[in-house]
Design an enzyme around this catalytic site. Sequence first.
Site, PDB file in Angstrom:
ATOM      1  N   GLU A 155       0.860  -1.182   0.000  1.00 45.66           N
ATOM      2  CA  GLU A 155       0.000   0.000   0.000  1.00 45.66           C
ATOM      3  C   GLU A 155       0.897   1.234   0.000  1.00 45.66           C
ATOM      4  OE1 GLU A 155      -2.734  -0.171   3.247  1.00 45.66           O
ATOM      5  OE2 GLU A 155      -3.361  -2.206   2.756  1.00 45.66           O
TER       6      GLU A 155
ATOM      7  N   ASP B 112      -5.190   8.388  10.487  1.00 46.43           N
ATOM      8  CA  ASP B 112      -3.836   7.921  10.755  1.00 46.43           C
ATOM      9  C   ASP B 112      -3.359   8.325  12.145  1.00 46.43           C
ATOM     10  OD1 ASP B 112      -3.563   6.821   8.182  1.00 46.43           O
ATOM     11  OD2 ASP B 112      -3.158   8.800   7.360  1.00 46.43           O
TER      12      ASP B 112
ATOM     13  N   TYR C 143     -10.919  -4.300   4.065  1.00 49.21           N
ATOM     14  CA  TYR C 143      -9.899  -3.854   5.017  1.00 49.21           C
ATOM     15  C   TYR C 143     -10.551  -3.848   6.396  1.00 49.21           C
ATOM     16  CZ  TYR C 143      -5.943  -0.953   6.673  1.00 49.21           C
ATOM     17  OH  TYR C 143      -4.839  -0.464   7.329  1.00 49.21           O
TER      18      TYR C 143
END
Length: 253
Positions: free
Chosen positions: A45, A56, A171
């Site tokens: 990725e 994040d 995911y």
Amino acid sequence: MNRINQKLAEDKKLLSIYFTAGYPSLNDTVKVIQDLENSGVDMIEIGLPFSDPLADGPTIQESSTAALKNGMTTNILFDQLKDIRQSVNIPLIIMGYFNPMMQYGIEAFCAKCQEIGIDGLIIPDLPVAEYREQYQETFEKYGLINVFLITPQTSDDRIRFIDSVSNGFIYMVSSASTTGAKNTFGDVQQHYFERIESLHLKNPQIVGFGISNNETFIQATKTTKGAIIGSAFIKHITNNGVDRIGDFIKGIR
């Protein structure tokens, strides 16, 4: 067949590595990709840095900030990757936020991805319903798999909807927190893994957030197809540079 689907069909647990393009240095991108493949990684990725990376944790945020200061842009990333398929065969996924892609132009972005050999996209802030209604046709026109995220708080009904729209893997975020390495998973995560397994989804799941070592890789892949490591890998290249990537991968499996 898309390289992601080919890889998912292999009889093994998959290891995917996330890193931020243009970090630690602007021109490290291609070397990192090549070394990861040579070290036995199954998918990569490539993080397109963004100034406001809401999903994040601090490690990836800091790497994104540094990459932007290094001068990384969408155009530079595409230029760095223009010949990547001459040396790399494994699936490559661009992970980033939707704003830079919209600024580039969605169709132009997808066309460029196809041209250089990108297999899929992960866009955490693109809602699945909006994707299906406005963008799915374009993504599929250019052979791109769009990967959606689920969390422990995602309802079964929504997970099944995401599964119906997906055509690669899901995911599976291990917790509701931002990204970051952990040393082990607790009962909450284990119950979540088991709940998703019980849904018998058509798309395989790959776990991300919190994978950092062999123990967490084994735990995460017990009921899933694979695991994604991001923060722990970025910490490794922060501390060791890009010349000892193989040492990190050997410690995972």
